[in-house]
Design an enzyme around this catalytic site. Sequence first.
Site, PDB file in Angstrom:
ATOM      1  N   GLN A  25      43.904  42.092  42.653  1.00 13.10           N
ATOM      2  CA  GLN A  25      44.719  41.727  41.493  1.00 13.10           C
ATOM      3  C   GLN A  25      45.770  40.669  41.832  1.00 13.10           C
ATOM      4  OE1 GLN A  25      43.966  42.693  38.532  1.00 13.10           O
ATOM      5  NE2 GLN A  25      42.666  44.466  38.906  1.00 13.10           N
ATOM      6  N   LYS A  31      37.345  38.379  39.281  1.00 15.83           N
ATOM      7  CA  LYS A  31      38.656  38.584  38.666  1.00 15.83           C
ATOM      8  C   LYS A  31      39.486  37.308  38.690  1.00 15.83           C
ATOM      9  CE  LYS A  31      38.894  43.494  39.948  1.00 15.83           C
ATOM     10  NZ  LYS A  31      38.624  44.224  38.712  1.00 15.83           N
ATOM     11  N   CYS A  36      40.010  53.522  37.491  1.00 18.09           N
ATOM     12  CA  CYS A  36      39.621  53.781  38.873  1.00 18.09           C
ATOM     13  C   CYS A  36      40.830  54.154  39.719  1.00 18.09           C
ATOM     14  CB  CYS A  36      38.911  52.580  39.495  1.00 18.09           C
ATOM     15  SG  CYS A  36      37.342  52.229  38.721  1.00 18.09           S
TER      16      CYS A  36
END
Lengths: 412, 158
Positions: free
Chosen positions: A203, A226, A366
């Site tokens: 992230q 991502k 998750c």
Amino acid sequence: MGKNLNDIRADFPILDQQVNDEPLVYLDNAATTQKPKAVVEALTHYYYNDNANVHRGVHTLAERATEDFEAAREKVRAFINARSTKEVLFTRGTTTSLNWIAASYGEANITVGDEIVISYMEHHSNLVPWQQLALRKQATLKYIKMNADGTLDMADAQQQITDKTKIVAIAQVSNVLGVVNPIKELAKLAHQHGAVMVADGAQSLPNMPVDVQDLDCDFLAFSGHKMLGPTGIGGLYAKEDLLNAMEPIEFGGEMIDFVNLFDSSWSELPWKFEAGTPDISGAIGLGAAIDYLNQFGMAAVQEHEQKLVNYVLPKLLAIDGLTVYGPHDPAKHTGVIAFNLEGLHPHDLATGLDMEGVAVRAGHHCAQPLMKYLNVPATARASFYIYNTKADADRLVDSIVATKEFFKNGTI
Amino acid sequence: MALSKLDNLYRQVILDHSAHPHHHGHLQQATNEIELRNPTCGDVLQLEVAVADGKISDVAFSGDGCTISQASASMMTDAVIGKTPAEAEQMVQVFSEMIIGDKPNLDLTVLGDASILEGVAKFPARIKCATLAWKALNNALTGDDGKGMAHLLSSHEE
């Protein structure tokens, strides 16, 4: 860095569509981002013009494919400021990268009574591999706590990381709480106790400048999809001396030097770890994604996202009955915002938002141990990226309010 | 405004069942028990069934879940009490076919209130919410511990 982030919607054809009769607002970027034309065209160009297997052909196409594939590795190296492409392995993504560290470095270096330190906010991919390694080796898995605002409790980190600790594995940015964890500080702490620092960059790489030399982490895992790249490609950065000492996880073609009947020797770095035909087009697509991001520079990407958070977070906090998880100070919050509406299951909320054309995630992200820590079964989560606008933020807020009204008033 | 489509999913009967679920809690003497999870959304459902004289004499459920999963569980308990296990399994079959939505002339009367969940077929992301309680019932009656059902109840995570 001349391109303006306010004018890139046209680069993402998928965003220009109606969902449930409303213009799409895509806010599930922490799950996966959309792909700009430049990335899709890089894949097409490769398959239309250059497709061949890498590192083994004498012919021209094989040479071109190899060159493009290795050029993509160099783009990744520069993007994270690794010392050399020997330190950049292509993998299927963050999960594979973290599993490789556990299966190779962990397998060789963890013994009975050693400690592995993670945090309560880890994604399952930075939790289950360590949990299973600890079980196999009779090692101890330890969790660093959070402060009340969701930031990592660094005082607790000092307690948890001891001379018995061999691995510290922490997400640089939480996929639920949106906090940025101080990897540099944690790496220093880990090194003082002789442990290695594993950073989960899934992230963080898409959203901020990441410099592995500055962080001084020993490993960094990330996913291409991502950060505008294709699915199925990602990377593992590791310091060269560690990779030299580590055994390969998979064996076969591509990763060998000499194969005899009863033993073999391995190819040099980074190919020693890349058995079999790699995801060549995926790597090239990831390279194109990095080129796309570099037009703006990661500082500008981070700034764009911060502006959206500064704009939307106070509006969300002002909605009566809405709980936002993680820091309420926008300066401490990235574009990943998890929330719940009082009296409504996040799955019902997400269906309401979907009817308004607003795509968010609902579930445990998750991160089941984190959900337990927060004492919620699940949350909704909106996550912003470079193509999102203040208008998208307004649509999110308006749709939450409309959904809240819908369920408050009952129906039919 | 697109939220009006939600009326097809959240009918008043469904909201009522969710807000005031029937047979919610625990049984004194259960003959069959099961816990099923929907890993996508974190829903957990505990189901207790009492079978006496060849019939389902009582059912109770507990756990956490969204409006659809709670309402569906409540409606399921209403529908199956007094039925034989074979009849109940047949109802599970009818419910599954209704939710999948590809059989136009299904006789839904056997399902009672639960037939109102027919609208869920138009919301593919919510089908697993509606089927959780029925799969739990099926597994409780057939002795399947549910561990093999994960693929039916979950979809991929990020």
